[in-house]
Design a protein around this motif. Structure first.
Motif, short mmCIF file in Angstrom:
data_model
loop_
_atom_site.label_atom_id
_atom_site.label_comp_id
_atom_site.label_asym_id
_atom_site.label_seq_id
_atom_site.Cartn_x
_atom_site.Cartn_y
_atom_site.Cartn_z
N SER A 4 19.68 12.41 53.96
CA SER A 4 18.34 12.10 54.16
C SER A 4 17.22 13.21 53.94
O SER A 4 16.30 13.02 53.29
N SER A 8 28.13 -1.95 52.48
CA SER A 8 26.85 -2.24 52.17
C SER A 8 26.63 -3.79 52.04
O SER A 8 27.62 -4.51 51.69
N ARG A 15 21.13 -1.08 57.83
CA ARG A 15 20.77 0.34 57.73
C ARG A 15 22.01 1.14 58.33
O ARG A 15 23.02 0.59 58.80
N TRP A 45 24.92 11.52 56.90
CA TRP A 45 23.80 10.73 56.91
C TRP A 45 22.62 11.35 56.73
O TRP A 45 21.72 11.38 55.88
N PRO A 73 20.79 -1.43 51.36
CA PRO A 73 20.13 -0.68 52.40
C PRO A 73 20.47 0.77 53.03
O PRO A 73 19.92 1.35 53.51
N SER A 74 21.91 0.79 53.08
CA SER A 74 22.69 1.74 53.26
C SER A 74 23.99 1.63 52.62
O SER A 74 24.24 0.70 51.90
N GLU A 106 22.50 0.85 61.84
CA GLU A 106 23.13 -0.40 62.33
C GLU A 106 24.47 -0.63 61.66
O GLU A 106 25.13 -1.52 62.47
N GLN A 107 24.86 -0.05 60.68
CA GLN A 107 26.26 -0.46 60.05
C GLN A 107 27.00 0.17 61.04
O GLN A 107 28.07 -0.71 61.33
N GLY A 164 22.48 6.47 53.63
CA GLY A 164 21.32 6.00 53.95
C GLY A 164 20.79 5.13 52.95
O GLY A 164 21.43 4.48 51.83
N PRO A 165 19.47 4.78 52.81
CA PRO A 165 18.95 3.90 52.02
C PRO A 165 19.18 4.13 50.45
O PRO A 165 18.81 5.43 50.18
#
Length: 363
Positions: free
Chosen positions: A278, A110, A116, A274, A238-239, A119-120, A151-152
């Motif tokens: 969420s 992170s 995110r 993930w 953000p993740s 994106e990671q 996740g976030p």
């Protein structure tokens, strides 16, 4: 899972001892997985067991993975060394725990104001990140894989309200990874500890606030009982990617099909883990508000900007690290972040902004 039930199950893990070499019999190998989590902790503890089971299944039972939770064979913060030294064959944890090994490792888990979850994974698969990840972990005799993401994350549980950046000065706060460096630059007294220790520290007043993961996992640990102010957005993470690291010698000794079983088990779990986070975070948050009186609060813009500036200082210092590999990791991350951020203005950001507008959508 209720907190008392979870803690009772976690408390059953207490035996310690040395780990045996992998058992091999009739073309069947048994590997030991050690984790950074209590047994079946909602979120990472559950995901670790899913990974052990999936490797076993994808190998057709030829590679059986037996999971030992934090404290059963080695402490949670000792799993990196245990696998590096060959005491166990693989672990489940997060890169954010290994900054003492190299600051470059932290970027694979992170980054404050960073990537995110999707994106990671995109950086690693399509942006050159995996090659750098492999190169860094090979220094420690490990082969790394991402295998999930929370996740976030949230900014955390605060005993008192936050009105300005000045309120952060001297605040005793639990966090990890690069987020801890960001917070330190704002004058916060950062402490690293596990989730159960964080509950006890909040309860006793040893810390004033702290973040762990998000509503699903946090509710199981009972933080709402001792701090009612739950702040977002968690710009420090953000993740947060979860990882499996395998002893490199043990991995290279596998036949190619079993190497693929390990690799695919990790890859195939990233999205299910993930999306479970969420979904269950959303469910848990509604319950925390409705039944536990939790106050969901947004960080003031002034505080977010101050954190962003502090995060920029942290990344700037990493760009000047004495380790050439760390510098390459930072540049690769920044290049991918810039490219994907430019695009997301039109893509995901545009969709989320449109969804939040005031219109009738079936109630």
């Amino acid at each position: 899972m209720k907190r008392r039930d979870f803690l009772k199950a976690a408390g059953a893990a207490g035996a310690t001892g040395s780990l045996a070499a992998p058992a091999i019999a009739q073309d069947k190998t048994t590997w030991t997985m050690v984790t950074a989590w209590p047994k079946n902790l909602p979120g990472p503890g559950v995901a670790a067991q899913m990974l052990a089971d999936r490797i076993t299944a994808l190998s057709g039972g030829r590679l059986e993975v037996r999971l030992y939770a934090a404290g059963e064979l080695v402490p949670g913060n000792g799993v990196f060394d245990a696998v590096s030294e060959g005491t166990a064959q693989l672990y489940h944890a997060v890169p954010a725990y290994w900054g003492s090994k190299s600051k470059g490792i932290l970027l694979f888990g992170s980054q404050p104001f960073g990537l995110r979850a999707d994106e990671q994974l995109g950086w690693l698969i399509h942006g050159g990140g995996q090659a750098l990840y492999d190169e860094m972990y090979a220094r420690f005799g490990l082969k790394p894989f991402l295998c999930g993401n929370s996740g976030p994350q949230w900014q955390g549980w605060f005993r008192n309200e936050i009105s300005s950046a000045d309120d952060l000065k001297g605040l005793r706060f639990r966090t990890t990874g690069l987020a801890s460096e960001m917070c330190s630059k704002l004058g916060m007294a950062v402490q690293a500890m596990g989730g159960r220790d964080m509950f006890q520290a909040l309860q006793s007043g040893t810390i004033d606030a702290g973040e762990f993961i998000g509503p699903w996992t946090d509710s199981a640990l009972g933080f709402y009982q001792v701090a009612k102010n739950y702040y977002w957005p968690g710009v420090g993470e953000p993740s947060s990617a979860e990882e499996c690291a395998v002893n490199l010698e043990a991995y290279e000794a596998l036949p190619d099909d079993l190497k693929q079983a390990v690799s695919y088990a990790c890859e195939s779990l990233y999205n299910p883990v993930w999306t479970e986070y969420s979904t269950k975070h959303a469910q848990a948050l509604a319950q925390l508000v409705a039944e536990q009186g939790v106050q969901v609060k947004k960080l003031p813009d002034e505080v977010i900007v101050a954190m962003g500036n502090a995060a920029g200082e942290v990344i700037g210092e990493l760009r000047e690290n004495d380790d050439e590999l760390v510098r390459r990791i930072v540049e690769s991350f920044l290049a991918y972040r810039s490219a994907i951020a430019d695009y997301m203005v039109y893509a995901d950001n545009g969709q989320m902004n449109a969804r939040a507008m005031d219109y009738d959508y079936g109630g």
